[in-house]
Design a protein around this motif. Structure first.
Motif, PDB file in Angstrom:
ATOM      1  N   HIS A  69     -19.137  23.798 -63.052  1.00 57.16           N
ATOM      2  CA  HIS A  69     -17.374  23.752 -63.218  1.00 57.16           C
ATOM      3  C   HIS A  69     -15.898  23.622 -63.628  1.00 57.16           C
ATOM      4  CE1 HIS A  69     -17.883  25.980 -66.934  1.00 57.16           C
ATOM      5  NE2 HIS A  69     -16.487  25.519 -67.113  1.00 57.16           N
ATOM      6  N   VAL A  70     -15.882  25.008 -62.753  1.00 56.53           N
ATOM      7  CA  VAL A  70     -14.751  25.505 -62.719  1.00 56.53           C
ATOM      8  C   VAL A  70     -14.406  25.111 -61.343  1.00 56.53           C
ATOM      9  CG1 VAL A  70     -13.369  28.169 -62.432  1.00 56.53           C
ATOM     10  CG2 VAL A  70     -15.027  27.578 -64.914  1.00 56.53           C
ATOM     11  N   LEU A  71     -15.491  26.177 -59.813  1.00 57.40           N
ATOM     12  CA  LEU A  71     -15.593  25.801 -58.775  1.00 57.40           C
ATOM     13  C   LEU A  71     -15.273  24.089 -58.348  1.00 57.40           C
ATOM     14  CD1 LEU A  71     -18.601  27.568 -57.946  1.00 57.40           C
ATOM     15  CD2 LEU A  71     -16.105  28.355 -57.710  1.00 57.40           C
ATOM     16  N   ILE A  72     -15.763  23.026 -59.079  1.00 59.37           N
ATOM     17  CA  ILE A  72     -15.406  21.503 -59.058  1.00 59.37           C
ATOM     18  C   ILE A  72     -14.091  21.638 -59.534  1.00 59.37           C
ATOM     19  CG2 ILE A  72     -15.681  19.538 -59.692  1.00 59.37           C
ATOM     20  CD1 ILE A  72     -18.527  19.962 -60.039  1.00 59.37           C
ATOM     21  N   GLU A  73     -13.658  21.906 -60.821  1.00 63.03           N
ATOM     22  CA  GLU A  73     -12.140  22.017 -61.305  1.00 63.03           C
ATOM     23  C   GLU A  73     -11.173  22.313 -60.038  1.00 63.03           C
ATOM     24  OE1 GLU A  73     -11.876  23.759 -65.123  1.00 63.03           O
ATOM     25  OE2 GLU A  73     -12.960  22.167 -66.107  1.00 63.03           O
ATOM     26  N   ALA A  74     -11.757  23.587 -59.649  1.00 62.97           N
ATOM     27  CA  ALA A  74     -10.749  24.171 -58.607  1.00 62.97           C
ATOM     28  C   ALA A  74     -10.418  23.325 -57.233  1.00 62.97           C
ATOM     29  CB  ALA A  74     -11.426  25.474 -58.103  1.00 62.97           C
ATOM     30  N   GLN A  75     -11.739  22.876 -56.777  1.00 58.49           N
ATOM     31  CA  GLN A  75     -11.777  21.696 -55.831  1.00 58.49           C
ATOM     32  C   GLN A  75     -11.156  20.602 -55.639  1.00 58.49           C
ATOM     33  OE1 GLN A  75     -12.662  22.637 -52.577  1.00 58.49           O
ATOM     34  NE2 GLN A  75     -12.122  20.775 -51.918  1.00 58.49           N
ATOM     35  N   ALA A  76     -10.700  20.335 -57.118  1.00 57.43           N
ATOM     36  CA  ALA A  76     -10.264  18.693 -57.612  1.00 57.43           C
ATOM     37  C   ALA A  76      -8.930  19.273 -57.356  1.00 57.43           C
ATOM     38  CB  ALA A  76     -10.782  18.018 -59.176  1.00 57.43           C
ATOM     39  N   GLN A  77      -8.229  20.376 -57.867  1.00 57.23           N
ATOM     40  CA  GLN A  77      -6.964  20.308 -57.804  1.00 57.23           C
ATOM     41  C   GLN A  77      -6.606  21.179 -55.958  1.00 57.23           C
ATOM     42  OE1 GLN A  77      -6.609  24.211 -60.233  1.00 57.23           O
ATOM     43  NE2 GLN A  77      -6.360  23.331 -62.068  1.00 57.23           N
TER      44      GLN A  77
END
Length: 105
Positions: free
Chosen positions: A59-67
């Motif tokens: 979920h942290v990786l997805i949040e970073a990619q979303a940013q």
């Protein structure tokens, strides 16, 4: 010539499958590829191994990619798509709902 030979092989595979499985089988369920070609496509060409940064949860990786790329396509299912922004938003809504219900780590 190689393309024609490959297509002829697909046709032979299809006809063999019809002969052995019957004509009531949907064409989409019949094999076109021979064993060797299937191994090549599914084995060698489809390799998507990558280094997964184990120090972060997904979920942290997805949040970073979303940013980084909020409008990039993150998921495709049939004719539906989700951008990274939409995926992150839906994941956050689900997380909040689960926490409100008492779900924890």
């Amino acid at each position: 010539a190689r393309t024609i030979e490959r297509l002829a092989g697909h046709w032979r595979n299809l006809l063999r499958a019809i002969a052995s499985q019957g004509v009531d089988q949907p064409v989409a369920d019949l094999p076109l590829l021979g064993d060797e070609e299937q191994r090549l496509i599914l084995g060698r060409w489809s390799r998507t191994e990558g280094v997964y940064p184990g120090e972060h949860c997904v979920h942290v990786l997805i949040e970073a990619q979303a940013q980084r790329t909020p409008e990039a396509i993150a998921l495709v299912f049939g004719d539906q798509t989700l951008t990274y922004r939409e995926l992150d938003g839906q994941a956050n809504r689900l997380a909040h709902q689960l926490r409100a219900m008492g779900v924890g780590p």
